[in-house]
Write an enzyme that holds these catalytic residues in place. Structure first.
Site, PDB file in Angstrom:
ATOM      1  N   GLU A  34      -1.136   8.376  -2.476  1.00 16.50           N
ATOM      2  CA  GLU A  34       0.187   8.081  -3.001  1.00 16.50           C
ATOM      3  C   GLU A  34       0.662   6.809  -2.288  1.00 16.50           C
ATOM      4  O   GLU A  34       0.644   6.758  -1.054  1.00 16.50           O
ATOM      5  CB  GLU A  34       1.140   9.242  -2.683  1.00 16.50           C
ATOM      6  CG  GLU A  34       2.490   9.018  -3.318  1.00 16.50           C
ATOM      7  CD  GLU A  34       3.501  10.131  -3.051  1.00 16.50           C
ATOM      8  OE1 GLU A  34       3.121  11.167  -2.482  1.00 16.50           O
ATOM      9  OE2 GLU A  34       4.663   9.927  -3.425  1.00 16.50           O
ATOM     10  N   ARG A 258      -8.504  18.807   6.705  1.00 21.54           N
ATOM     11  CA  ARG A 258      -7.991  17.477   7.002  1.00 21.54           C
ATOM     12  C   ARG A 258      -8.295  17.129   8.464  1.00 21.54           C
ATOM     13  O   ARG A 258      -8.559  18.002   9.288  1.00 21.54           O
ATOM     14  CB  ARG A 258      -6.502  17.398   6.731  1.00 21.54           C
ATOM     15  CG  ARG A 258      -5.648  18.289   7.628  1.00 21.54           C
ATOM     16  CD  ARG A 258      -4.220  18.434   7.113  1.00 21.54           C
ATOM     17  NE  ARG A 258      -3.504  17.178   7.098  1.00 21.54           N
ATOM     18  CZ  ARG A 258      -3.069  16.585   5.985  1.00 21.54           C
ATOM     19  NH1 ARG A 258      -3.288  17.120   4.810  1.00 21.54           N
ATOM     20  NH2 ARG A 258      -2.392  15.462   6.042  1.00 21.54           N
ATOM     21  N   LYS A 268       2.328  10.243   6.789  1.00 25.62           N
ATOM     22  CA  LYS A 268       2.976   8.980   6.464  1.00 25.62           C
ATOM     23  C   LYS A 268       4.485   9.051   6.677  1.00 25.62           C
ATOM     24  O   LYS A 268       5.108   8.078   7.079  1.00 25.62           O
ATOM     25  CB  LYS A 268       2.672   8.607   5.009  1.00 25.62           C
ATOM     26  CG  LYS A 268       1.269   8.065   4.840  1.00 25.62           C
ATOM     27  CD  LYS A 268       0.985   7.719   3.394  1.00 25.62           C
ATOM     28  CE  LYS A 268       0.649   8.964   2.618  1.00 25.62           C
ATOM     29  NZ  LYS A 268       0.241   8.682   1.223  1.00 25.62           N
TER      30      LYS A 268
HETATM   31  P1  ATP Z   1       0.402  12.276   4.398  1.00 25.54           P
HETATM   32  O1  ATP Z   1       0.862  13.669   4.669  1.00 25.54           O
HETATM   33  O2  ATP Z   1      -0.048  11.536   5.603  1.00 25.54           O
HETATM   34  O3  ATP Z   1       1.375  11.504   3.582  1.00 25.54           O
HETATM   35  P2  ATP Z   1      -0.994  12.824   2.050  1.00 25.54           P
HETATM   36  O4  ATP Z   1      -2.031  13.848   1.879  1.00 25.54           O
HETATM   37  O5  ATP Z   1       0.330  13.073   1.453  1.00 25.54           O
HETATM   38  O6  ATP Z   1      -0.901  12.463   3.558  1.00 25.54           O
HETATM   39  P3  ATP Z   1      -2.043  11.057   0.119  1.00 25.54           P
HETATM   40  O7  ATP Z   1      -1.743   9.633  -0.093  1.00 25.54           O
HETATM   41  O8  ATP Z   1      -1.582  12.023  -0.885  1.00 25.54           O
HETATM   42  O9  ATP Z   1      -1.485  11.437   1.539  1.00 25.54           O
HETATM   43  O10 ATP Z   1      -3.589  11.261   0.425  1.00 25.54           O
HETATM   44  C1  ATP Z   1      -4.652  10.630  -0.244  1.00 25.54           C
HETATM   45  C2  ATP Z   1      -5.889  11.407   0.036  1.00 25.54           C
HETATM   46  O11 ATP Z   1      -6.160  11.413   1.431  1.00 25.54           O
HETATM   47  C3  ATP Z   1      -5.747  12.857  -0.380  1.00 25.54           C
HETATM   48  O12 ATP Z   1      -6.910  13.233  -1.080  1.00 25.54           O
HETATM   49  C4  ATP Z   1      -5.597  13.593   0.910  1.00 25.54           C
HETATM   50  O13 ATP Z   1      -6.129  14.865   0.820  1.00 25.54           O
HETATM   51  C5  ATP Z   1      -6.355  12.722   1.895  1.00 25.54           C
HETATM   52  N1  ATP Z   1      -5.831  12.875   3.245  1.00 25.54           N
HETATM   53  C6  ATP Z   1      -4.580  12.664   3.666  1.00 25.54           C
HETATM   54  N2  ATP Z   1      -4.436  12.953   4.972  1.00 25.54           N
HETATM   55  C7  ATP Z   1      -5.657  13.366   5.401  1.00 25.54           C
HETATM   56  C8  ATP Z   1      -6.182  13.800   6.660  1.00 25.54           C
HETATM   57  N3  ATP Z   1      -5.410  13.898   7.735  1.00 25.54           N
HETATM   58  N4  ATP Z   1      -7.491  14.130   6.715  1.00 25.54           N
HETATM   59  C9  ATP Z   1      -8.261  14.028   5.629  1.00 25.54           C
HETATM   60  N5  ATP Z   1      -7.843  13.626   4.433  1.00 25.54           N
HETATM   61  C10 ATP Z   1      -6.553  13.297   4.299  1.00 25.54           C
HETATM   62 MG    MG Z   2       0.953  13.272  -0.412  1.00 28.38          MG
END
Ligand code: ATP
Ligand code: MG
Length: 557
Positions: A34, A258, A268
């Site tokens: 995102e 994760r 983020k």
């Molecule tokens: P955040 O909570 O940091 O905003 P998010 O999962 O909301 O993380 P996205 O932009 O939706 O962030 O994530 C893009 C991809 O990266 C998704 O497939 C998510 O599962 C993966 N991802 C995000 N954080 C991690 C992590 N700590 N370890 C492994 N994969 C991750």
């Molecule tokens: Mg997200």
């Protein structure tokens, strides 16, 4: 890594699919960020996994921006994400945006309405939450649940046309209010949001929810293996329900643990707070766990890929020690970075028996770890040198192999010197130390027979260039700031950045002006030339120390 390792569970699934001819042997994964912030090391794990699997099985990976929330998303983030993925060494097949599917997703919603599987609900979000009940008791139907297909079609179209305010109506899937899975209790699939979208502008005022956009986007792209993190396990039945009821391409979701790492935060939303509230100097601050922060810190793409390979893929969450990441960059830089000398906390040494005005150009190899050598540079040597203050002790303990009254040590790539005297100022600080050198002890041609145990680095005073040097410590004082009491920002380490405004560096470092070049400063760690550098004002960031001093501190207690 060169060692053979066994297949991870995702590789096993893919190999089974390939053997059974599922999807005609095609592998198409996606990385779906995102664009609401910069990527962090956790994303690197997902990137390495998705692109790595595709590479291994001759498949492809799409980069899909999951941009269904107009309020938090921005093109600045889109650009940074693309830069980071490329920098990590991966090429996507297609650059795609969920927002490009808004028309298609709208049609999908209409299809569900026509099938009697979705309805417009006028309940407030509190009412909807109450209707959902709790996991042990079934929910209660909304008074709007039995609206006719015609009425739902009309109202949904009116939602799209902007007749209603934010929150006045939502579209819900009609599934099962008694399901033990709360996500199946008539989840909201569309909401009204009168907001400007970074790509679609003001075209839409209704936006699909994650659960309604994600699986369908996978399906539109014909993604074969849609890999996400464990918290999406309870969403999987809804993912499948949408695909089945829309009768579209059967993408499948798989979940892995994760990445969590100690001494940092990895969301983020939290990283954005650190940036906005000036705890750090931007998303690419060298203390941040972002890809751009790690890049600025001096990490290489190879070291991050190696880290992701080493941590592997699991189905259970754990916390990875940040020293593993540091180990990976040390391993890489040890093999690839040129050795240079820099004195961070200088004190002057005068070699009393060295001829006044004489300069020798000594040779120092660039990297002794490279087989066959990696060239060398010239090091001017003269009567006055800068050495580290800590390499001299007025009252040295036993086994101090550096300088003190009567002690001898080797100057790297140069001579053996013996300390005879030192000068103090009025307040008792040592300001200068006096040594003699053994002219026949030159490195590589030492006939002196003097045995010394220590070697110290130095820079010739008249030839030294200056630089700003930034030293970093952990950004947080505690291992898991997000789980501590109170606001995680209370645990930011106030000493995480130390700036040395004037270090002395050997001239070769300044001759080769090249931001982002990485060096080992002998005995001081690995450093990268920061992008703030100009030929007149060099700045170096310490990537990592040579040894894991932190682990030792912890052991000492
Ligand atoms: P955040 O909570 O940091 O905003 P998010 O999962 O909301 O993380 P996205 O932009 O939706 O962030 O994530 C893009 C991809 O990266 C998704 O497939 C998510 O599962 C993966 N991802 C995000 N954080 C991690 C992590 N700590 N370890 C492994 N994969 C991750
Ligand atoms: Mg997200």
């Amino acid at each position: 890594m060169s060692e053979e390792r066994s297949l991870n569970f995702l590789e096993e699934i893919i190999e089974k699919d390939l053997a059974e001819g599922t999807h005609d042997g095609r592998v198409l994964t996606r990385f779906p960020p995102e664009p609401n912030g910069y990527l962090h090391i956790g994303h690197a794990k997902s990137i390495c996994l998705n692109f790595g699997l595709a590479k291994k099985y001759n498949g492809k990976t799409n980069l899909r921006f999951d941009d269904t929330n107009p309020v938090t998303e921005d093109t600045e983030y889109v650009e940074s994400i693309k830069e980071d993925v490329k920098w990590l060494g991966f090429n996507w097949a297609e650059e795609l945006y969920t927002s490009d599917y808004f028309d298609k997703l709208y049609e999908f919603a209409v299809t569900l309405i026509k099938k009697g599987l979705a309805y417009v609900d006028d309940s407030t979000s509190e009412e909807i939450a109450a209707q959902k009940g709790n996991p042990t008791e079934p929910g209660t139907p909304s008074p709007y649940r039995s609206r006719s297909v015609e009425e739902n079609l009309r109202l949904f179209e009116e939602m799209k046309e902007g007749k209603y305010r934010d929150g006045e109506k939502v579209l819900r899937a009609k599934i099962d209010l008694a399901s033990p899975n709360m996500h199946m209790r008539d989840p909201i699939i569309y909401r009204i949001k009168h907001a400007h979208h970074h790509r679609t502008g003001d075209k839409w005022c209704i936006y699909p929810m994650y659960d309604f956009a994600h699986g369908q986007s996978d399906s539109i792209e014909e993604i074969t293996h849609s890999i996400c993190t464990l918290e999406f396990i309870p969403h999987r039945p809804l993912y499948n329900w949408c695909i089945e009821n829309l009768e579209i391409f059967p993408s499948k979701q798989y979940e892995f643990a994760r990445l969590n790492m100690n001494y940092t935060v990895m969301s983020k939303r939290k990283l954005l707070q650190l940036v906005n509230e000036n705890y750090v100097n931007g998303w690419d601050d060298a203390r941040m766990p972002t890809i751009s922060g790690l890049r600025r810190r001096g990490y290489t793409p190879a070291s991050i890929r190696e880290f992701c390979e080493r941590i592997g893929i699991q189905k259970r969450e754990n916390i990875i020690d940040v020293s593993l990441l540091e180990f990976c960059i040390r391993e890489d830089l040890n093999k690839t970075s040129w050795r240079r000398m820099a004195v961070l906390d200088p004190i002057k040494m005068v070699i009393t028996n060295y001829p006044e005005g004489q300069v020798e150009m000594l040779e120092g190899e660039n990297n002794p770890e490279v087989e066959g050598g990696d060239g060398s540079r010239l090091l001017p040597f003269s009567k006055e040198l800068w050495i580290e203050r800590e390499d001299f002790m007025e009252n040295p303990p036993k086994k101090f192999f550096r300088l003190g009254p009567g002690l001898s040590t080797r100057l790297k790539h140069a001579y053996i010197v013996t300390c005879n005297d030192f000068v103090k100022d009025e307040s008792g600080n040592v300001t200068e130390i006096h040594c003699t050198y053994a002219p026949n002890s030159k490195s590589g041609n030492d006939t002196s027979g003097i045995m010394v145990k220590g070697t110290i680095h130095w820079v010739s005073v008249p030839h030294a260039k200056t630089a700003e040097v930034r030293l970093y410590e952990r950004l947080f004082k505690v291992e898991n700031p997000a789980s501590e009491e109170g606001d995680f920002k209370e645990y930011v380490n106030p000493d995480s950045l130390q700036v040395i405004s004037q270090a002395f560096i050997e001239p070769a470092l300044a001759d080769d002006f090249n931001p982002e070049h990485r060096f080992q400063f002998i005995r001081k760690g690995y450093f990268v030339m920061d992008k703030d550098s100009t030929p007149e004002h060099l700045v170096f960031n310490r990537t990592v120390t040579l040894k894991d001093s932190w682990a030792k501190e912890v052991k000492k207690g």
